[in-house]
Design an enzyme around this catalytic site. Structure first.
Site, PDB file in Angstrom:
ATOM      1  N   HIS A   1      33.175  29.071  37.682  1.00  0.00           N
ATOM      2  CA  HIS A   1      34.004  28.906  38.880  1.00  0.00           C
ATOM      3  C   HIS A   1      34.360  30.271  39.478  1.00  0.00           C
ATOM      4  CE1 HIS A   1      37.436  26.296  40.727  1.00  0.00           C
ATOM      5  NE2 HIS A   1      37.154  27.326  41.529  1.00  0.00           N
TER       6      HIS A   1
ATOM      7  N   HIS B   1      34.365  32.634  43.211  1.00  0.00           N
ATOM      8  CA  HIS B   1      34.223  32.685  44.671  1.00  0.00           C
ATOM      9  C   HIS B   1      33.687  34.067  45.042  1.00  0.00           C
ATOM     10  CE1 HIS B   1      36.417  28.899  45.400  1.00  0.00           C
ATOM     11  NE2 HIS B   1      37.132  29.271  44.341  1.00  0.00           N
ATOM     12  N   LEU B   2      32.459  34.100  45.512  1.00  0.00           N
ATOM     13  CA  LEU B   2      31.833  35.365  45.906  1.00  0.00           C
ATOM     14  C   LEU B   2      31.951  35.632  47.408  1.00  0.00           C
ATOM     15  CD1 LEU B   2      28.626  35.393  43.661  1.00  0.00           C
ATOM     16  CD2 LEU B   2      30.823  36.530  43.278  1.00  0.00           C
ATOM     17  N   ARG B   3      32.381  34.618  48.151  1.00  0.00           N
ATOM     18  CA  ARG B   3      32.726  34.742  49.591  1.00  0.00           C
ATOM     19  C   ARG B   3      31.565  34.977  50.546  1.00  0.00           C
ATOM     20  NH1 ARG B   3      37.193  32.063  48.631  1.00  0.00           N
ATOM     21  NH2 ARG B   3      38.999  33.291  47.972  1.00  0.00           N
TER      22      ARG B   3
ATOM     23  N   ASN C   1      32.514  27.155  49.128  1.00  0.00           N
ATOM     24  CA  ASN C   1      33.366  27.273  50.328  1.00  0.00           C
ATOM     25  C   ASN C   1      33.187  28.615  51.020  1.00  0.00           C
ATOM     26  OD1 ASN C   1      34.628  28.548  48.156  1.00  0.00           O
ATOM     27  ND2 ASN C   1      36.696  28.038  48.845  1.00  0.00           N
TER      28      ASN C   1
ATOM     29  N   ASP D   1      35.327  22.538  46.036  1.00  0.00           N
ATOM     30  CA  ASP D   1      36.501  23.285  45.583  1.00  0.00           C
ATOM     31  C   ASP D   1      37.199  24.012  46.721  1.00  0.00           C
ATOM     32  OD1 ASP D   1      38.182  24.361  43.366  1.00  0.00           O
ATOM     33  OD2 ASP D   1      37.449  26.239  44.194  1.00  0.00           O
TER      34      ASP D   1
ATOM     35  N   HIS E   1      40.000  23.842  37.237  1.00  0.00           N
ATOM     36  CA  HIS E   1      41.327  24.455  37.051  1.00  0.00           C
ATOM     37  C   HIS E   1      42.448  23.457  36.722  1.00  0.00           C
ATOM     38  CE1 HIS E   1      41.353  23.248  41.226  1.00  0.00           C
ATOM     39  NE2 HIS E   1      40.728  24.337  41.662  1.00  0.00           N
TER      40      HIS E   1
ATOM     41  N   ASP F   1      38.158  31.047  38.349  1.00  0.00           N
ATOM     42  CA  ASP F   1      38.557  30.746  39.722  1.00  0.00           C
ATOM     43  C   ASP F   1      38.838  32.051  40.467  1.00  0.00           C
ATOM     44  OD1 ASP F   1      39.142  29.419  42.054  1.00  0.00           O
ATOM     45  OD2 ASP F   1      41.080  28.637  41.387  1.00  0.00           O
TER      46      ASP F   1
END
Length: 428
Positions: free
Chosen positions: A56, A58-60, A90, A150, A230, A303
Protein backbone atom coordinates in the site's frame (compact mmCIF):
# COMPACT_ATOMS: atom_id res chain seq x y z
CA UNK A 1 27.98 -8.47 -11.36
CA UNK A 2 30.60 -9.36 -8.73
CA UNK A 3 30.02 -11.58 -5.75
CA UNK A 4 29.00 -10.14 -2.38
CA UNK A 5 29.68 -11.85 0.94
CA UNK A 6 27.50 -10.70 3.84
CA UNK A 7 29.44 -11.90 6.84
CA UNK A 8 28.04 -12.75 10.27
CA UNK A 9 24.46 -11.48 9.90
CA UNK A 10 21.66 -12.82 12.09
CA UNK A 11 19.39 -14.23 9.38
CA UNK A 12 15.79 -13.46 10.39
CA UNK A 13 17.18 -12.66 13.83
CA UNK A 14 18.56 -16.16 14.36
CA UNK A 15 22.10 -17.47 14.53
CA UNK A 16 24.89 -15.56 12.81
CA UNK A 17 25.51 -16.81 9.26
CA UNK A 18 27.27 -15.77 6.11
CA UNK A 19 25.30 -15.14 2.93
CA UNK A 20 27.03 -15.28 -0.45
CA UNK A 21 25.40 -13.48 -3.36
CA UNK A 22 26.44 -14.34 -6.89
CA UNK A 23 24.89 -12.06 -9.47
CA UNK A 24 21.17 -11.81 -8.83
CA UNK A 25 20.77 -14.88 -6.62
CA UNK A 26 21.89 -16.21 -3.26
CA UNK A 27 24.58 -18.80 -3.88
CA UNK A 28 25.03 -20.09 -0.34
CA UNK A 29 24.04 -19.56 3.29
CA UNK A 30 26.19 -20.97 6.10
CA UNK A 31 29.16 -20.33 8.37
CA UNK A 32 32.74 -19.75 7.34
CA UNK A 33 31.87 -18.95 3.74
CA UNK A 34 34.45 -17.35 1.52
CA UNK A 35 34.70 -16.26 -2.08
CA UNK A 36 37.76 -14.97 -3.85
CA UNK A 37 37.33 -11.39 -4.98
CA UNK A 38 33.93 -10.98 -3.34
CA UNK A 39 32.90 -7.65 -1.88
CA UNK A 40 32.62 -8.25 1.89
CA UNK A 41 29.94 -6.61 4.01
CA UNK A 42 30.67 -6.99 7.70
CA UNK A 43 27.29 -7.56 9.34
CA UNK A 44 28.07 -8.82 12.82
CA UNK A 45 25.18 -8.09 15.17
CA UNK A 46 22.90 -6.93 12.38
CA UNK A 47 19.69 -8.65 11.25
CA UNK A 48 19.28 -9.82 7.66
CA UNK A 49 15.74 -9.95 6.34
CA UNK A 50 14.20 -10.72 2.96
CA UNK A 51 13.52 -7.47 1.09
CA UNK A 52 10.43 -5.78 2.47
CA UNK A 53 7.25 -5.60 0.38
CA UNK A 54 4.69 -2.80 0.78
CA UNK A 55 1.19 -3.60 -0.42
CA UNK A 56 0.00 0.00 0.00
CA UNK A 57 2.11 2.87 -1.36
CA UNK A 58 1.09 6.15 -2.97
CA UNK A 59 3.69 7.17 -5.55
CA UNK A 60 1.50 10.01 -6.92
CA UNK A 61 2.82 9.77 -10.48
CA UNK A 62 1.20 10.56 -12.89
CA UNK A 63 -0.38 13.85 -11.89
CA UNK A 64 0.97 14.87 -8.49
CA UNK A 65 4.69 14.91 -9.07
CA UNK A 66 4.93 17.89 -6.70
CA UNK A 67 4.43 15.44 -3.82
CA UNK A 68 6.16 12.29 -5.10
CA UNK A 69 7.33 10.54 -8.24
CA UNK A 70 8.03 6.91 -8.99
CA UNK A 71 11.74 7.76 -8.78
CA UNK A 72 11.64 9.56 -5.42
CA UNK A 73 9.14 7.10 -3.98
CA UNK A 74 11.21 4.07 -4.91
CA UNK A 75 14.33 5.73 -3.54
CA UNK A 76 12.43 6.21 -0.28
CA UNK A 77 11.41 2.56 -0.44
CA UNK A 78 15.00 1.39 -0.86
CA UNK A 79 16.03 3.60 2.06
CA UNK A 80 13.43 1.85 4.20
CA UNK A 81 14.51 -1.66 3.17
CA UNK A 82 11.83 -2.30 0.56
CA UNK A 83 12.51 -4.15 -2.67
CA UNK A 84 8.92 -4.08 -3.96
CA UNK A 85 5.99 -1.72 -3.55
CA UNK A 86 2.41 -1.77 -4.81
CA UNK A 87 1.38 1.64 -6.17
CA UNK A 88 -2.16 2.77 -5.43
CA UNK A 89 -4.47 3.84 -8.22
CA UNK A 90 -5.54 7.33 -7.06
CA UNK A 91 -3.30 9.17 -9.49
CA UNK A 92 -4.24 11.81 -12.11
CA UNK A 93 -5.35 10.28 -14.39
CA UNK A 94 -6.63 7.43 -12.27
CA UNK A 95 -4.99 4.06 -12.90
CA UNK A 96 -8.19 2.52 -14.24
CA UNK A 97 -6.93 1.47 -17.69
CA UNK A 98 -4.20 -0.76 -19.05
CA UNK A 99 -2.39 2.28 -20.41
CA UNK A 100 -1.97 4.04 -17.07
CA UNK A 101 -0.91 0.94 -15.09
CA UNK A 102 1.63 0.10 -17.79
CA UNK A 103 3.04 3.63 -17.54
CA UNK A 104 3.59 3.27 -13.78
CA UNK A 105 5.01 -0.23 -14.20
CA UNK A 106 7.55 0.91 -16.81
CA UNK A 107 8.61 3.92 -14.74
CA UNK A 108 9.41 1.51 -11.93
CA UNK A 109 11.47 -0.66 -14.26
CA UNK A 110 13.39 2.36 -15.57
CA UNK A 111 14.41 3.70 -12.16
CA UNK A 112 15.45 0.40 -10.62
CA UNK A 113 15.46 1.20 -6.89
CA UNK A 114 12.70 -1.33 -6.25
CA UNK A 115 10.07 -3.21 -8.19
CA UNK A 116 6.80 -1.33 -8.69
CA UNK A 117 3.57 -3.26 -9.11
CA UNK A 118 0.60 -1.02 -9.98
CA UNK A 119 -2.73 -1.49 -8.26
CA UNK A 120 -5.67 -0.97 -10.57
CA UNK A 121 -8.79 1.01 -9.69
CA UNK A 122 -11.95 -0.98 -8.99
CA UNK A 123 -14.23 1.61 -10.56
CA UNK A 124 -13.84 4.13 -13.37
CA UNK A 125 -12.36 7.35 -11.99
CA UNK A 126 -12.73 5.99 -8.44
CA UNK A 127 -16.33 7.17 -8.71
CA UNK A 128 -17.91 3.96 -7.49
CA UNK A 129 -20.44 3.71 -10.33
CA UNK A 130 -18.96 1.46 -13.00
CA UNK A 131 -16.32 -1.27 -12.92
CA UNK A 132 -12.99 -0.29 -14.44
CA UNK A 133 -11.13 -2.40 -17.02
CA UNK A 134 -10.12 -5.07 -14.50
CA UNK A 135 -9.47 -7.79 -17.06
CA UNK A 136 -7.50 -5.51 -19.40
CA UNK A 137 -5.31 -4.30 -16.53
CA UNK A 138 -4.65 -7.88 -15.46
CA UNK A 139 -3.73 -8.92 -19.00
CA UNK A 140 -1.51 -5.88 -19.56
CA UNK A 141 2.27 -5.87 -19.22
CA UNK A 142 1.76 -4.78 -15.60
CA UNK A 143 -0.15 -7.98 -14.81
CA UNK A 144 -2.34 -6.31 -12.18
CA UNK A 145 -3.73 -8.66 -9.53
CA UNK A 146 -4.73 -6.18 -6.80
CA UNK A 147 -7.53 -3.65 -7.30
CA UNK A 148 -8.51 -0.80 -4.98
CA UNK A 149 -10.28 2.55 -4.97
CA UNK A 150 -8.19 3.47 -1.92
CA UNK A 151 -8.90 6.98 -0.78
CA UNK A 152 -12.53 6.17 -1.48
CA UNK A 153 -14.69 3.26 -0.41
CA UNK A 154 -16.51 1.01 -2.87
CA UNK A 155 -19.68 1.65 -0.89
CA UNK A 156 -22.18 0.24 -3.40
CA UNK A 157 -22.72 -3.40 -2.41
CA UNK A 158 -23.68 -4.44 -5.94
CA UNK A 159 -20.53 -2.94 -7.45
CA UNK A 160 -18.41 -4.55 -4.74
CA UNK A 161 -20.02 -7.93 -5.38
CA UNK A 162 -19.38 -7.64 -9.13
CA UNK A 163 -15.74 -6.72 -8.53
CA UNK A 164 -15.24 -9.72 -6.24
CA UNK A 165 -16.83 -12.00 -8.83
CA UNK A 166 -14.73 -10.56 -11.67
CA UNK A 167 -11.32 -10.88 -10.00
CA UNK A 168 -12.12 -14.42 -8.88
CA UNK A 169 -11.69 -15.56 -12.48
CA UNK A 170 -7.96 -14.83 -12.44
CA UNK A 171 -7.15 -15.11 -8.73
CA UNK A 172 -7.12 -11.38 -8.06
CA UNK A 173 -8.04 -9.56 -4.88
CA UNK A 174 -10.07 -6.44 -4.10
CA UNK A 175 -8.44 -4.24 -1.45
CA UNK A 176 -11.16 -2.23 0.26
CA UNK A 177 -10.84 1.20 1.84
CA UNK A 178 -13.46 0.61 4.53
CA UNK A 179 -15.25 3.90 5.10
CA UNK A 180 -19.01 4.30 4.95
CA UNK A 181 -19.23 7.78 3.37
CA UNK A 182 -22.56 8.77 4.90
CA UNK A 183 -21.20 8.15 8.40
CA UNK A 184 -18.07 10.24 7.83
CA UNK A 185 -19.41 13.40 6.20
CA UNK A 186 -17.44 16.32 7.63
CA UNK A 187 -15.35 13.98 9.80
CA UNK A 188 -11.96 15.33 10.88
CA UNK A 189 -10.71 12.82 13.44
CA UNK A 190 -11.70 9.75 15.47
CA UNK A 191 -15.12 10.10 17.10
CA UNK A 192 -14.68 9.98 20.86
CA UNK A 193 -13.79 11.98 23.93
CA UNK A 194 -11.04 13.96 22.22
CA UNK A 195 -13.17 14.96 19.21
CA UNK A 196 -15.95 16.08 21.57
CA UNK A 197 -13.55 18.20 23.61
CA UNK A 198 -11.92 19.75 20.53
CA UNK A 199 -15.18 20.30 18.66
CA UNK A 200 -13.97 18.47 15.57
CA UNK A 201 -16.24 16.32 13.42
CA UNK A 202 -16.05 12.71 14.59
CA UNK A 203 -15.15 9.69 12.46
CA UNK A 204 -16.92 6.76 14.14
CA UNK A 205 -15.38 3.30 14.31
CA UNK A 206 -18.62 1.83 12.96
CA UNK A 207 -18.02 3.58 9.63
CA UNK A 208 -15.08 1.23 9.11
CA UNK A 209 -16.51 -1.83 10.82
CA UNK A 210 -19.83 -1.88 8.95
CA UNK A 211 -18.09 -1.98 5.55
CA UNK A 212 -15.72 -4.74 6.67
CA UNK A 213 -18.64 -6.81 7.96
CA UNK A 214 -20.52 -6.39 4.69
CA UNK A 215 -17.51 -7.20 2.53
CA UNK A 216 -16.41 -10.35 4.31
CA UNK A 217 -19.95 -11.65 3.91
CA UNK A 218 -19.90 -10.73 0.20
CA UNK A 219 -16.55 -12.48 -0.21
CA UNK A 220 -17.96 -15.58 1.45
CA UNK A 221 -21.06 -15.46 -0.73
CA UNK A 222 -19.16 -15.32 -4.03
CA UNK A 223 -16.13 -17.36 -2.91
CA UNK A 224 -13.65 -14.62 -3.64
CA UNK A 225 -10.76 -12.84 -1.89
CA UNK A 226 -11.03 -9.51 -0.10
CA UNK A 227 -8.24 -7.53 1.54
CA UNK A 228 -8.92 -4.85 4.15
CA UNK A 229 -6.74 -1.75 3.85
CA UNK A 230 -5.37 0.10 6.92
CA UNK A 231 -7.59 -1.57 9.54
CA UNK A 232 -7.71 0.75 12.56
CA UNK A 233 -10.21 -0.26 15.25
CA UNK A 234 -10.57 -2.96 17.87
CA UNK A 235 -14.03 -3.74 16.47
CA UNK A 236 -12.61 -4.29 13.00
CA UNK A 237 -10.14 -6.78 14.48
CA UNK A 238 -13.00 -8.80 15.97
CA UNK A 239 -14.90 -8.87 12.67
CA UNK A 240 -11.83 -10.09 10.74
CA UNK A 241 -11.12 -12.67 13.45
CA UNK A 242 -14.71 -13.92 13.19
CA UNK A 243 -14.53 -14.05 9.39
CA UNK A 244 -11.32 -16.07 9.45
CA UNK A 245 -12.89 -18.51 11.93
CA UNK A 246 -15.60 -19.14 9.31
CA UNK A 247 -13.02 -19.82 6.62
CA UNK A 248 -13.71 -16.62 4.69
CA UNK A 249 -10.81 -15.66 2.41
CA UNK A 250 -9.98 -12.30 3.98
CA UNK A 251 -6.65 -10.66 4.73
CA UNK A 252 -5.99 -7.38 6.50
CA UNK A 253 -3.26 -4.82 6.95
CA UNK A 254 -2.30 -2.31 9.62
CA UNK A 255 -0.13 0.77 9.18
CA UNK A 256 2.86 1.55 11.41
CA UNK A 257 1.26 4.79 12.57
CA UNK A 258 -1.86 3.01 13.79
CA UNK A 259 0.41 0.74 15.84
CA UNK A 260 2.03 3.68 17.65
CA UNK A 261 0.06 6.93 17.56
CA UNK A 262 -3.29 7.83 19.18
CA UNK A 263 -5.94 10.50 18.76
CA UNK A 264 -4.55 12.32 21.81
CA UNK A 265 -1.96 13.83 19.45
CA UNK A 266 -4.70 15.73 17.63
CA UNK A 267 -4.90 18.03 20.66
CA UNK A 268 -1.89 19.81 19.13
CA UNK A 269 -3.97 20.66 16.04
CA UNK A 270 -0.86 19.77 14.02
CA UNK A 271 -2.11 18.57 10.61
CA UNK A 272 0.78 16.10 10.40
CA UNK A 273 -1.45 13.86 12.54
CA UNK A 274 -4.40 14.09 10.14
CA UNK A 275 -4.77 10.79 8.35
CA UNK A 276 -7.38 8.48 6.82
CA UNK A 277 -8.47 6.42 8.68
CA UNK A 278 -7.85 8.66 11.67
CA UNK A 279 -5.61 7.94 14.62
CA UNK A 280 -7.68 5.98 17.13
CA UNK A 281 -7.57 5.38 20.90
CA UNK A 282 -4.98 3.61 23.02
CA UNK A 283 -7.40 0.68 23.33
CA UNK A 284 -7.50 0.37 19.54
CA UNK A 285 -3.70 0.58 19.28
CA UNK A 286 -3.23 -2.25 21.78
CA UNK A 287 -5.85 -4.39 19.99
CA UNK A 288 -4.09 -3.83 16.65
CA UNK A 289 -0.74 -4.88 18.08
CA UNK A 290 -2.19 -8.05 19.57
CA UNK A 291 -3.99 -8.86 16.30
CA UNK A 292 -0.82 -8.40 14.27
CA UNK A 293 1.02 -10.67 16.70
CA UNK A 294 -1.59 -13.46 16.61
CA UNK A 295 -2.05 -13.33 12.84
CA UNK A 296 -5.57 -11.89 12.72
CA UNK A 297 -3.98 -8.94 10.92
CA UNK A 298 -1.77 -10.43 8.23
CA UNK A 299 0.61 -7.66 7.24
CA UNK A 300 2.05 -4.22 7.89
CA UNK A 301 1.54 -1.79 5.01
CA UNK A 302 2.78 1.79 5.09
CA UNK A 303 -0.03 3.70 3.34
CA UNK A 304 2.85 6.03 2.41
CA UNK A 305 0.92 9.20 1.51
CA UNK A 306 3.22 12.09 0.55
CA UNK A 307 1.91 15.66 0.37
CA UNK A 308 3.69 18.92 -0.49
CA UNK A 309 4.35 21.42 2.29
CA UNK A 310 1.46 23.71 1.37
CA UNK A 311 -1.10 20.88 1.64
CA UNK A 312 -0.16 20.10 5.25
CA UNK A 313 1.14 23.38 6.68
CA UNK A 314 -2.27 24.99 7.06
CA UNK A 315 -5.28 24.94 9.38
CA UNK A 316 -6.47 21.48 10.40
CA UNK A 317 -9.77 21.49 8.47
CA UNK A 318 -8.09 22.41 5.18
CA UNK A 319 -5.13 20.04 5.48
CA UNK A 320 -4.75 16.94 3.34
CA UNK A 321 -4.94 13.54 5.00
CA UNK A 322 -1.90 11.28 5.04
CA UNK A 323 1.62 10.60 6.26
CA UNK A 324 4.82 9.40 4.64
CA UNK A 325 5.97 6.06 5.98
CA UNK A 326 8.35 4.07 3.81
CA UNK A 327 11.51 5.30 5.51
CA UNK A 328 10.31 4.84 9.10
CA UNK A 329 8.06 1.75 8.90
CA UNK A 330 10.58 -0.84 10.04
CA UNK A 331 11.70 1.33 12.96
CA UNK A 332 8.12 1.79 14.16
CA UNK A 333 7.48 -1.95 13.90
CA UNK A 334 10.64 -2.63 15.91
CA UNK A 335 9.49 -0.12 18.55
CA UNK A 336 5.92 -1.42 18.85
CA UNK A 337 6.24 -5.14 18.11
CA UNK A 338 9.82 -6.40 18.50
CA UNK A 339 11.06 -4.36 21.44
CA UNK A 340 7.79 -5.10 23.26
CA UNK A 341 8.24 -8.84 22.76
CA UNK A 342 5.12 -9.28 20.63
CA UNK A 343 7.07 -10.40 17.53
CA UNK A 344 10.51 -11.74 16.76
CA UNK A 345 12.36 -10.83 13.58
CA UNK A 346 11.08 -13.93 11.79
CA UNK A 347 7.58 -12.67 12.56
CA UNK A 348 8.47 -9.28 11.12
CA UNK A 349 9.73 -10.96 7.94
CA UNK A 350 6.43 -12.84 7.68
CA UNK A 351 4.34 -9.68 8.02
CA UNK A 352 6.47 -7.27 6.02
CA UNK A 353 7.83 -9.54 3.27
CA UNK A 354 6.49 -13.09 2.95
CA UNK A 355 2.77 -12.45 3.40
CA UNK A 356 2.42 -9.16 1.47
CA UNK A 357 4.29 -10.75 -1.43
CA UNK A 358 1.90 -13.69 -1.29
CA UNK A 359 -1.23 -11.53 -1.18
CA UNK A 360 -0.07 -9.37 -4.08
CA UNK A 361 1.61 -12.20 -6.04
CA UNK A 362 4.91 -10.30 -6.17
CA UNK A 363 7.08 -12.73 -8.09
CA UNK A 364 10.61 -13.10 -6.77
CA UNK A 365 9.85 -11.29 -3.53
CA UNK A 366 8.99 -12.57 -0.08
CA UNK A 367 11.27 -15.56 -0.59
CA UNK A 368 13.37 -17.39 2.02
CA UNK A 369 16.97 -16.33 2.62
CA UNK A 370 18.40 -19.51 1.16
CA UNK A 371 20.50 -20.76 -1.73
CA UNK A 372 18.96 -20.39 -5.16
CA UNK A 373 16.55 -17.61 -4.16
CA UNK A 374 16.61 -14.08 -5.63
CA UNK A 375 18.96 -11.83 -3.68
CA UNK A 376 16.33 -9.36 -2.49
CA UNK A 377 17.63 -8.55 0.97
CA UNK A 378 17.62 -5.95 3.74
CA UNK A 379 20.26 -5.52 6.44
CA UNK A 380 19.20 -3.79 9.65
CA UNK A 381 21.24 -2.33 12.49
CA UNK A 382 18.73 -3.10 15.26
CA UNK A 383 20.95 -1.63 18.01
CA UNK A 384 20.82 1.84 16.47
CA UNK A 385 18.58 4.47 18.02
CA UNK A 386 18.23 8.01 16.75
CA UNK A 387 15.91 10.95 16.10
CA UNK A 388 13.93 11.12 12.90
CA UNK A 389 15.07 13.96 10.65
CA UNK A 390 12.83 14.37 7.59
CA UNK A 391 15.42 16.65 5.98
CA UNK A 392 17.32 13.48 5.17
CA UNK A 393 14.39 11.66 3.58
CA UNK A 394 14.62 10.42 0.02
CA UNK A 395 10.91 11.05 -0.42
CA UNK A 396 9.96 14.32 -2.07
CA UNK A 397 7.61 15.07 0.83
CA UNK A 398 8.30 15.56 4.54
CA UNK A 399 4.89 15.01 6.18
CA UNK A 400 6.07 12.59 8.84
CA UNK A 401 4.50 12.41 12.32
CA UNK A 402 7.84 11.28 13.77
CA UNK A 403 10.00 14.38 13.27
CA UNK A 404 12.32 14.67 16.25
CA UNK A 405 11.07 11.42 17.74
CA UNK A 406 13.65 8.82 18.74
CA UNK A 407 13.10 5.44 17.09
CA UNK A 408 15.14 2.24 17.03
CA UNK A 409 16.75 0.47 14.11
CA UNK A 410 18.28 1.66 10.87
CA UNK A 411 18.39 -0.02 7.48
CA UNK A 412 22.03 -0.01 6.39
CA UNK A 413 21.88 -2.03 3.15
CA UNK A 414 19.25 -3.03 0.61
CA UNK A 415 19.87 -5.37 -2.34
CA UNK A 416 17.51 -5.78 -5.30
CA UNK A 417 18.38 -8.96 -7.18
CA UNK A 418 21.95 -8.67 -5.92
CA UNK A 419 22.36 -5.03 -6.87
CA UNK A 420 22.93 -2.71 -3.93
CA UNK A 421 20.41 0.12 -3.82
CA UNK A 422 21.43 1.26 -0.33
CA UNK A 423 24.95 0.97 1.14
CA UNK A 424 25.83 2.12 4.68
CA UNK A 425 22.55 4.01 4.81
CA UNK A 426 23.17 5.89 1.57
CA UNK A 427 21.41 5.38 -1.74
CA UNK A 428 23.63 4.17 -4.55
Amino acid sequence: MSKILIRGAKVLGGEAQDVLIDGSVIEAVGTGLSAEGAEVVEAEGKVLLPGLVDLHTHLREPGREDSETVLTGTRAAASGGYTAVFAMANTFPVADTAGVVEQVYRLGQEHGYCDVQPIGAVTVGLEGRKLAELGAMHESAAGVTVFSDDGKCVDDAVIMRRALEYVKAFGGVVAQHAQEPRLTEGAQMNEGIVSAELGLGGWPAVAEESIIARDVLLAEHVGSRVHICHLSTAGSVEIVRWAKSRGIDVTAEVTPHHLLLTDELVRTYNPVYKVNPPLRTERDVLALREALADGTIDIVATDHAPHPHEDKDCEWAAAAMGMVGLETALSVVQETMVDTGLLDWAGVAARMSFKPAEIGQARGHGRPVSAGEPANLTLVDTAYRGSVDPAGFASRSRNTPYEGRELPGRVTHTWLRGKATLVDGKLT
